[in-house]
Design an enzyme around this catalytic site. Structure first.
Site, mmCIF file in Angstrom:
data_model
loop_
_atom_site.group_PDB
_atom_site.id
_atom_site.type_symbol
_atom_site.label_atom_id
_atom_site.label_comp_id
_atom_site.label_asym_id
_atom_site.label_seq_id
_atom_site.Cartn_x
_atom_site.Cartn_y
_atom_site.Cartn_z
ATOM 1 N N CYS A 139 -39.331 12.391 -19.388
ATOM 2 C CA CYS A 139 -38.606 11.212 -19.849
ATOM 3 C C CYS A 139 -39.569 10.158 -20.412
ATOM 4 O O CYS A 139 -40.139 10.363 -21.470
ATOM 5 C CB CYS A 139 -37.721 10.643 -18.742
ATOM 6 S SG CYS A 139 -36.417 9.551 -19.410
ATOM 7 N N ARG A 164 -26.061 5.558 -24.613
ATOM 8 C CA ARG A 164 -27.249 6.187 -24.071
ATOM 9 C C ARG A 164 -27.019 7.690 -23.980
ATOM 10 O O ARG A 164 -25.883 8.153 -23.870
ATOM 11 C CB ARG A 164 -27.551 5.649 -22.669
ATOM 12 C CG ARG A 164 -27.937 4.206 -22.617
ATOM 13 C CD ARG A 164 -28.197 3.775 -21.188
ATOM 14 N NE ARG A 164 -29.362 4.445 -20.622
ATOM 15 C CZ ARG A 164 -30.612 4.012 -20.757
ATOM 16 N NH1 ARG A 164 -30.858 2.920 -21.463
ATOM 17 N NH2 ARG A 164 -31.619 4.661 -20.196
ATOM 18 N N HIS A 169 -34.615 14.848 -15.646
ATOM 19 C CA HIS A 169 -34.910 14.381 -14.294
ATOM 20 C C HIS A 169 -34.192 15.316 -13.327
ATOM 21 O O HIS A 169 -33.663 16.349 -13.704
ATOM 22 C CB HIS A 169 -34.389 12.958 -14.096
ATOM 23 C CG HIS A 169 -35.060 11.926 -14.935
ATOM 24 N ND1 HIS A 169 -36.372 11.572 -14.771
ATOM 25 C CD2 HIS A 169 -34.587 11.173 -15.955
ATOM 26 C CE1 HIS A 169 -36.681 10.624 -15.636
ATOM 27 N NE2 HIS A 169 -35.626 10.366 -16.373
#
Length: 274
Positions: free
Chosen positions: A98, A136, A220
């Site tokens: 990320c 997002r 993640h």
């Protein structure tokens, strides 16, 4: 090849780049080495510390907020860039997740419009979303491993372990949460093809990036606990490079809980794209 194997793992900026439990990736790498009798040392490389070439077999860099990413850039270029760029060009394994993935590139444009030079480890750029991006990139992410990489993963397990290759997933699963949109440049391959979720950007068909033994991912979750085959791939690449043995194999582990978690994510989230 010696009777006993050793690996050194280096955690870059653990105090600044450690969101979403990404340190779990290092725990997985260390444990999977220990379970196989591989002596694994984990060391931190923080702000103000100088890196030296040839001292590690695998780098890991996790995610961070924008201000944390900016904070480490000057330190990296002054104290660590030459060593890490030389190591990765020589095939040392590197995993960025990320924010760590974004930071690995040439530049990244922050949400406030500030463009910051990246670490230049891999030829990618990241930009804050423009008016065409309304949301997002957040949610569960499922992606398919390329055939060539899948064959490499299969080659890591001893042929005497009948049937092991048949249960190795051809997918990666994780959870993404990023506004930055990452674009791959020349010489960089995607890590995997997106099946569900977004990946590199809101319009991308691919997740993550690979250059030599450098890997970036938006997953993640943490990435490696639910993808034990990918953890083994990183370990195997590091060992094969260190001992100059392309035929080196790893004894497989049972991975019952890990694979159950992986297959559950694929079954629940892997049927839609975007």
């Amino acid at each position: 090849m010696p009777d006993s194997l050793t690996l050194t793992l280096t955690h870059l900026y653990p105090d600044h780049l450690n969101l979403y439990g990404d340190t779990g990736n290092l725990i997985v790498l260390r444990r999977r080495c220990q379970w196989r009798g591989i002596d694994c040392t984990v060391k931190s490389l923080s702000m103000g510390e100088v890196s030296r070439p040839g001292e590690t077999d695998l780098y890991f860099m996790g995610g961070g907020q924008d201000n944390d990413q900016v904070a480490v850039v000057e330190d990296f270029h002054q104290l660590k860039a030459d060593t890490i760029q030389a190591d990765t060009e020589a095939g040392v394994v590197f995993l960025g997740v990320c924010g760590g993935y974004q930071l690995m590139g040439n530049t990244f444009l922050m949400g406030n419009g500030q463009e910051t030079p990246g670490l230049g480890i891999i030829n990618v750029t990241t930009k804050a979303p423009g008016t065409e991006v309304k949301q997002r990139c957040i949610g569960n992410l499922v992606a398919e491993i390329p055939d060539a990489m899948y064959e490499e993963i299969q080659s890591l397990y001893a042929e005497s372990q009948a049937g092991k290759s048949q249960i190795i997933p051809k997918t990666l699963v994780g959870f993404e949460n990023h506004s930055g949109q990452t674009f791959l440049g020349e010489g960089v391959e995607p890590l995997a093809k997106t099946v569900a979720g977004f990946g590199n950007n809101a319009a991308a068909e691919y997740e993550g990036a690979r250059y030599k033994n450098v890997f970036g991912s938006y997953m993640h979750g943490s990435l490696l606990p639910k993808n034990p085959h990918f953890a083994d791939y990183l370990i195997g690449l590091a060992l094969r490079r260190k001992y100059q043995d392309p035929t080196l194999t790893l004894p497989p582990l049972a991975d019952t809980e890990e694979l159950e978690a992986h297959h559950y994510a694929v079954a629940r989230y892997g049927s839609t794209r975007g």
